[in-house]
Design a protein around this motif. Structure first.
Motif, PDB file in Angstrom:
ATOM      1  N   SER A  83     -25.502   3.953  -7.476  1.00 42.63           N
ATOM      2  CA  SER A  83     -24.168   3.435  -7.780  1.00 42.63           C
ATOM      3  C   SER A  83     -24.250   2.105  -8.528  1.00 42.63           C
ATOM      4  O   SER A  83     -23.449   1.841  -9.409  1.00 42.63           O
ATOM      5  CB  SER A  83     -23.359   3.263  -6.504  1.00 42.63           C
ATOM      6  N   TRP A  84     -25.202   1.281  -8.197  1.00 46.04           N
ATOM      7  CA  TRP A  84     -25.344   0.005  -8.893  1.00 46.04           C
ATOM      8  C   TRP A  84     -25.944   0.215 -10.278  1.00 46.04           C
ATOM      9  O   TRP A  84     -25.706  -0.568 -11.189  1.00 46.04           O
ATOM     10  CB  TRP A  84     -26.233  -0.959  -8.097  1.00 46.04           C
ATOM     11  N   TYR A  85     -26.713   1.272 -10.445  1.00 46.67           N
ATOM     12  CA  TYR A  85     -27.413   1.483 -11.712  1.00 46.67           C
ATOM     13  C   TYR A  85     -26.506   2.062 -12.786  1.00 46.67           C
ATOM     14  O   TYR A  85     -26.601   1.690 -13.943  1.00 46.67           O
ATOM     15  CB  TYR A  85     -28.612   2.408 -11.477  1.00 46.67           C
ATOM     16  N   PHE A  86     -25.623   2.983 -12.415  1.00 46.13           N
ATOM     17  CA  PHE A  86     -24.770   3.654 -13.376  1.00 46.13           C
ATOM     18  C   PHE A  86     -23.337   3.125 -13.337  1.00 46.13           C
ATOM     19  O   PHE A  86     -22.400   3.860 -13.592  1.00 46.13           O
ATOM     20  CB  PHE A  86     -24.767   5.167 -13.113  1.00 46.13           C
ATOM     21  N   LYS A  87     -23.179   1.846 -13.035  1.00 44.56           N
ATOM     22  CA  LYS A  87     -21.837   1.269 -12.969  1.00 44.56           C
ATOM     23  C   LYS A  87     -21.081   1.528 -14.251  1.00 44.56           C
ATOM     24  O   LYS A  87     -21.667   1.452 -15.322  1.00 44.56           O
ATOM     25  CB  LYS A  87     -21.913  -0.236 -12.725  1.00 44.56           C
ATOM     26  N   PRO A  88     -19.848   1.845 -14.198  1.00 42.93           N
ATOM     27  CA  PRO A  88     -18.911   1.905 -13.090  1.00 42.93           C
ATOM     28  C   PRO A  88     -18.893   3.260 -12.388  1.00 42.93           C
ATOM     29  O   PRO A  88     -18.023   3.538 -11.595  1.00 42.93           O
ATOM     30  CB  PRO A  88     -17.566   1.647 -13.756  1.00 42.93           C
ATOM     31  N   PHE A  89     -19.884   4.128 -12.668  1.00 39.69           N
ATOM     32  CA  PHE A  89     -19.910   5.463 -12.081  1.00 39.69           C
ATOM     33  C   PHE A  89     -20.884   5.535 -10.922  1.00 39.69           C
ATOM     34  O   PHE A  89     -21.880   4.824 -10.894  1.00 39.69           O
ATOM     35  CB  PHE A  89     -20.320   6.503 -13.137  1.00 39.69           C
ATOM     36  N   THR A  90     -20.616   6.445 -10.009  1.00 39.75           N
ATOM     37  CA  THR A  90     -21.582   6.790  -8.975  1.00 39.75           C
ATOM     38  C   THR A  90     -22.534   7.820  -9.568  1.00 39.75           C
ATOM     39  O   THR A  90     -22.355   8.268 -10.699  1.00 39.75           O
ATOM     40  CB  THR A  90     -20.871   7.385  -7.749  1.00 39.75           C
ATOM     41  N   GLY A  91     -23.523   8.230  -8.809  1.00 37.29           N
ATOM     42  CA  GLY A  91     -24.431   9.268  -9.291  1.00 37.29           C
ATOM     43  C   GLY A  91     -23.678  10.559  -9.581  1.00 37.29           C
ATOM     44  O   GLY A  91     -23.889  11.212 -10.608  1.00 37.29           O
ATOM     45  N   ARG A  92     -22.777  10.928  -8.676  1.00 36.35           N
ATOM     46  CA  ARG A  92     -21.981  12.149  -8.875  1.00 36.35           C
ATOM     47  C   ARG A  92     -21.062  12.007 -10.089  1.00 36.35           C
ATOM     48  O   ARG A  92     -20.898  12.945 -10.865  1.00 36.35           O
ATOM     49  CB  ARG A  92     -21.154  12.444  -7.632  1.00 36.35           C
ATOM     50  N   GLY A  93     -20.458  10.854 -10.240  1.00 35.71           N
ATOM     51  CA  GLY A  93     -19.563  10.613 -11.362  1.00 35.71           C
ATOM     52  C   GLY A  93     -20.295  10.689 -12.692  1.00 35.71           C
ATOM     53  O   GLY A  93     -19.769  11.210 -13.676  1.00 35.71           O
ATOM     54  N   MET A  94     -21.515  10.189 -12.710  1.00 35.77           N
ATOM     55  CA  MET A  94     -22.308  10.234 -13.949  1.00 35.77           C
ATOM     56  C   MET A  94     -22.689  11.665 -14.306  1.00 35.77           C
ATOM     57  O   MET A  94     -22.662  12.047 -15.474  1.00 35.77           O
ATOM     58  CB  MET A  94     -23.553   9.365 -13.791  1.00 35.77           C
ATOM     59  N   VAL A  95     -23.031  12.482 -13.284  1.00 32.97           N
ATOM     60  CA  VAL A  95     -23.327  13.899 -13.538  1.00 32.97           C
ATOM     61  C   VAL A  95     -22.106  14.584 -14.128  1.00 32.97           C
ATOM     62  O   VAL A  95     -22.205  15.337 -15.099  1.00 32.97           O
ATOM     63  CB  VAL A  95     -23.776  14.614 -12.240  1.00 32.97           C
ATOM     64  N   LEU A  96     -20.948  14.329 -13.548  1.00 29.52           N
ATOM     65  CA  LEU A  96     -19.723  14.947 -14.051  1.00 29.52           C
ATOM     66  C   LEU A  96     -19.407  14.463 -15.466  1.00 29.52           C
ATOM     67  O   LEU A  96     -18.955  15.247 -16.302  1.00 29.52           O
ATOM     68  CB  LEU A  96     -18.560  14.661 -13.105  1.00 29.52           C
ATOM     69  N   LEU A  97     -19.639  13.198 -15.742  1.00 31.46           N
ATOM     70  CA  LEU A  97     -19.398  12.666 -17.079  1.00 31.46           C
ATOM     71  C   LEU A  97     -20.327  13.316 -18.105  1.00 31.46           C
ATOM     72  O   LEU A  97     -19.877  13.784 -19.160  1.00 31.46           O
ATOM     73  CB  LEU A  97     -19.589  11.144 -17.098  1.00 31.46           C
ATOM     74  N   LEU A  98     -21.622  13.365 -17.815  1.00 30.11           N
ATOM     75  CA  LEU A  98     -22.585  13.960 -18.743  1.00 30.11           C
ATOM     76  C   LEU A  98     -22.317  15.448 -18.951  1.00 30.11           C
ATOM     77  O   LEU A  98     -22.328  15.942 -20.081  1.00 30.11           O
ATOM     78  CB  LEU A  98     -24.009  13.750 -18.233  1.00 30.11           C
ATOM     79  N   SER A  99     -22.079  16.164 -17.865  1.00 27.02           N
ATOM     80  CA  SER A  99     -21.830  17.602 -17.966  1.00 27.02           C
ATOM     81  C   SER A  99     -20.510  17.883 -18.669  1.00 27.02           C
ATOM     82  O   SER A  99     -20.415  18.818 -19.482  1.00 27.02           O
ATOM     83  CB  SER A  99     -21.829  18.229 -16.573  1.00 27.02           C
TER      84      SER A  99
END
Length: 117
Positions: A83-99
């Motif tokens: 969560s700190w690494y992909f701010k402002p996204f969580t890990g799940r949010g980043m997967v959804l964004l990329l996909s």
């Protein structure tokens, strides 16, 4: 009809690789962005097959399977610290964004290519 069905299943099985997760994992663990290239290359090869067979169902299904497997991987390794690494996204949010970005780009290319024909 049978060949089209087998092609659809083959594309969806080929989409089982967690492309978004692998890119994120390489970024967070090793600091490399090279693994993000697997997302457009892997899904691009599958997209090409879908376009040649004119199989939109396999395209969407394959992207959904890849996103689902990536989400399962993120949940499986308990990537809350991402969560700190992909701010402002969580890990799940980043997967959804990329996909989501991958499928939108593929559908846009599909629409443009279909209009030209």
């Amino acid at each position: 009809m049978k060949k089209n069905w087998l092609s659809t299943v083959g594309i969806i099985v080929g989409s089982c690789a967690p492309y978004a997760f692998l890119g994120m994992y390489g970024d967070a663990q090793w600091g490399t962005l090279w693994l993000y290239l697997m997302l457009p290359l892997g899904l691009g090869a599958l997209w090409r097959e879908c376009f040649q067979k004119k199989n939109l169902v396999a395209l969407i299904g394959g992207n959904l399977v890849s996103a689902g497997v990536s989400l399962a991987c993120v949940n499986g390794i308990r990537a809350e610290r991402w969560s700190w690494y992909f701010k402002p996204f969580t890990g799940r949010g980043m997967v959804l964004l990329l996909s989501g970005a991958a499928i939108l780009i593929q559908l846009l290319i599909w629409a443009i290519a279909s209009r030209k024909k």
